[in-house]
Design a protein around this motif. Structure first.
Motif, PDB file in Angstrom:
ATOM      1  N   LEU A 282       0.823  -1.206   0.000  1.00 14.01           N
ATOM      2  CA  LEU A 282       0.000   0.000   0.000  1.00 14.01           C
ATOM      3  C   LEU A 282       0.856   1.254   0.000  1.00 14.01           C
ATOM      4  N   SER A 286       1.447   1.559  -6.478  1.00 15.02           N
ATOM      5  CA  SER A 286       0.177   2.181  -6.864  1.00 15.02           C
ATOM      6  C   SER A 286      -0.887   1.131  -7.174  1.00 15.02           C
ATOM      7  N   LYS A 287      -0.644  -0.112  -6.817  1.00 17.09           N
ATOM      8  CA  LYS A 287      -1.633  -1.164  -7.041  1.00 17.09           C
ATOM      9  C   LYS A 287      -2.923  -0.826  -6.308  1.00 17.09           C
ATOM     10  N   SER A 288      -4.049  -1.250  -6.884  1.00 18.04           N
ATOM     11  CA  SER A 288      -5.332  -0.987  -6.241  1.00 18.04           C
ATOM     12  C   SER A 288      -5.438  -1.781  -4.948  1.00 18.04           C
ATOM     13  N   ILE A 289      -6.309  -1.322  -4.066  1.00 20.32           N
ATOM     14  CA  ILE A 289      -6.497  -1.992  -2.779  1.00 20.32           C
ATOM     15  C   ILE A 289      -6.997  -3.417  -2.983  1.00 20.32           C
ATOM     16  N   ILE A 290      -7.869  -3.614  -3.953  1.00 20.07           N
ATOM     17  CA  ILE A 290      -8.365  -4.967  -4.232  1.00 20.07           C
ATOM     18  C   ILE A 290      -7.234  -5.865  -4.718  1.00 20.07           C
ATOM     19  N   GLN A 291      -6.386  -5.359  -5.622  1.00 21.55           N
ATOM     20  CA  GLN A 291      -5.243  -6.141  -6.111  1.00 21.55           C
ATOM     21  C   GLN A 291      -4.319  -6.543  -4.965  1.00 21.55           C
ATOM     22  N   GLY A 301     -12.507  -7.798  -1.159  1.00 21.11           N
ATOM     23  CA  GLY A 301     -12.184  -6.483  -0.632  1.00 21.11           C
ATOM     24  C   GLY A 301     -12.666  -6.258   0.788  1.00 21.11           C
ATOM     25  N   SER A 305     -10.348  -5.461   3.993  1.00 20.50           N
ATOM     26  CA  SER A 305     -10.523  -4.194   4.709  1.00 20.50           C
ATOM     27  C   SER A 305     -10.818  -4.424   6.188  1.00 20.50           C
ATOM     28  N   ARG A 317      -7.530   2.084   2.739  1.00 13.99           N
ATOM     29  CA  ARG A 317      -7.579   3.382   2.066  1.00 13.99           C
ATOM     30  C   ARG A 317      -7.173   4.513   3.002  1.00 13.99           C
ATOM     31  N   ARG A 320      -3.392   4.299   3.636  1.00 15.63           N
ATOM     32  CA  ARG A 320      -2.602   4.750   2.477  1.00 15.63           C
ATOM     33  C   ARG A 320      -2.598   6.271   2.404  1.00 15.63           C
ATOM     34  N   ASN A 321      -3.746   6.896   2.606  1.00 14.14           N
ATOM     35  CA  ASN A 321      -3.835   8.356   2.519  1.00 14.14           C
ATOM     36  C   ASN A 321      -3.059   9.047   3.631  1.00 14.14           C
TER      37      ASN A 321
END
Length: 339
Positions: A282, A286-291, A301, A305, A317, A320-321
């Motif tokens: 994470l 830049s991979k998506s959260i689902i990936q 997902g 989560s 999420r 990561r932010n």
């Protein structure tokens, strides 16, 4: 043995720790002390202007108050046989003028290297495309994603033609000893290592990560085997029964071993291992959260989560932010072009 003066430059980013530079510098200075025919001329340059509160001499302090040696880079790089870029965290920018000066120096035949995070600006300039480069294990995922043309390795150090790199820490000293051996012979490198009380001279191809039993604080062979299996099966996790079968113990015995040495059951340790890997991805890709969730063995997902929030106290999420490190490295554009 030649008495030719070899000029080596060190280009330092703010935040470079004293130990990183000292390991490289001390090896060269000791070499000169133990053999009268060895001559190195060292030049230290700082990358950017001092921030507020800098010393009157222009040197930049690190977090511990240590001030970087040398003068601020003033537009020229010349007369060097080798130039090392030093940074202890991936730099966020590189001025176009400095990029141009470094490339000009390389075209003139200067060997160039990156120590610790100093490989980042080299890769951004394209100077490592098609070359092997040693990258610290903490940045492996991030570096590989940003710079796919670079052959990123987990070696202690790499010397690929006229490109040098060391992952950081004591590997910096290993690389400098290799340089001394090539410049002046193995006997001198051995003498320097003895002077510095180095137990052995390590090869660059040796791996960075410390032995698993040292990380676990245990030498129990069944525990080591079980954790190695877990680390090798992140995307498709094994059950506790499968792990026990592979290491030839009963499930109950495996649980006792984990409880005794790690104070948790195998399934809990395995989950934490997968979640820590997910957090690393994470923060560094830049991979998506689902990936990321799927690549770390979570079936959906929501499942990922929920497990992540229970362990880290925030959703993937949110984490990561809030926690993702500095933005991707970019070469700064002249002010007139930034509109």
């Amino acid at each position: 043995m030649t008495s030719t003066v070899r000029r080596i430059g060190f280009l330092l980013w703010p935040g470079t720790r004293a130990i990183t530079l000292a390991l490289a510098e001390e090896a060269l200075r000791v070499a000169q002390r133990v053999h009268p025919d060895v001559h190195y001329e060292l030049r230290f340059l700082q990358v950017e202007a001092p921030a507020q509160g800098g010393a009157e001499d222009g040197s930049l302090p690190d977090e511990a108050g240590w001030r970087l040696p040398g003068e601020l880079w003033a537009g020229k790089l010349e007369g060097l046989q080798k130039l090392f870029l030093l940074a202890d965290e991936p730099p966020t920018s590189l001025a176009p003028a400095l990029s141009s000066a470094i490339k000009h120096l390389v075209r003139g035949g200067c060997a160039i290297g990156g120590l610790s995070a100093g490989v980042y600006p080299l890769a951004q300039m394209g100077l490592l495309d098609g070359y092997r480069a040693s990258v610290h294990w903490r940045w492996q995922d991030d570096f590989t994603e940003r710079f796919p043309k670079v052959i990123a390795t987990s070696h202690l150090f790499d010397w690929d033609r006229d490109r040098l790199s060391a992952c950081g820490g004591l590997a910096v000293l290993d690389l400098l000893l290799a340089i001394l051996a090539r410049d002046h012979g193995a006997e001198l490198a051995g003498a320097v290592s003895e002077e510095l009380v180095v137990e052995r001279i390590r090869e660059g191809s040796e791996r960075q990560r410390i032995p698993l039993q040292n990380r676990l604080g245990s030498s129990h062979p069944k525990l080591t085997q079980a954790v190695l299996l877990m680390e090798a099966n992140i995307e498709e996790p094994l059950t506790t029964d499968e792990i026990a079968q592979h290491v030839c113990v009963s499930r109950r015995q495996l649980e006792r071993i984990f409880k005794q040495y790690l104070n948790r059951v195998p399934s809990q340790y395995y989950l934490e291992l997968r979640l820590n890997k997910a957090r690393q991805l994470l923060m560094q890709t830049s991979k998506s959260i689902i990936q990321i969730g799927l690549s770390c063995g979570f079936s959906s997902g929501p499942h990922f989560s929920s497990a992540y929030r229970n362990f880290f106290g925030a959703t993937p999420r949110e984490d990561r932010n809030l926690r993702r490190s500095s933005s991707p490295f970019e070469i700064s554009q002249p002010a007139v072009e930034r509109r």
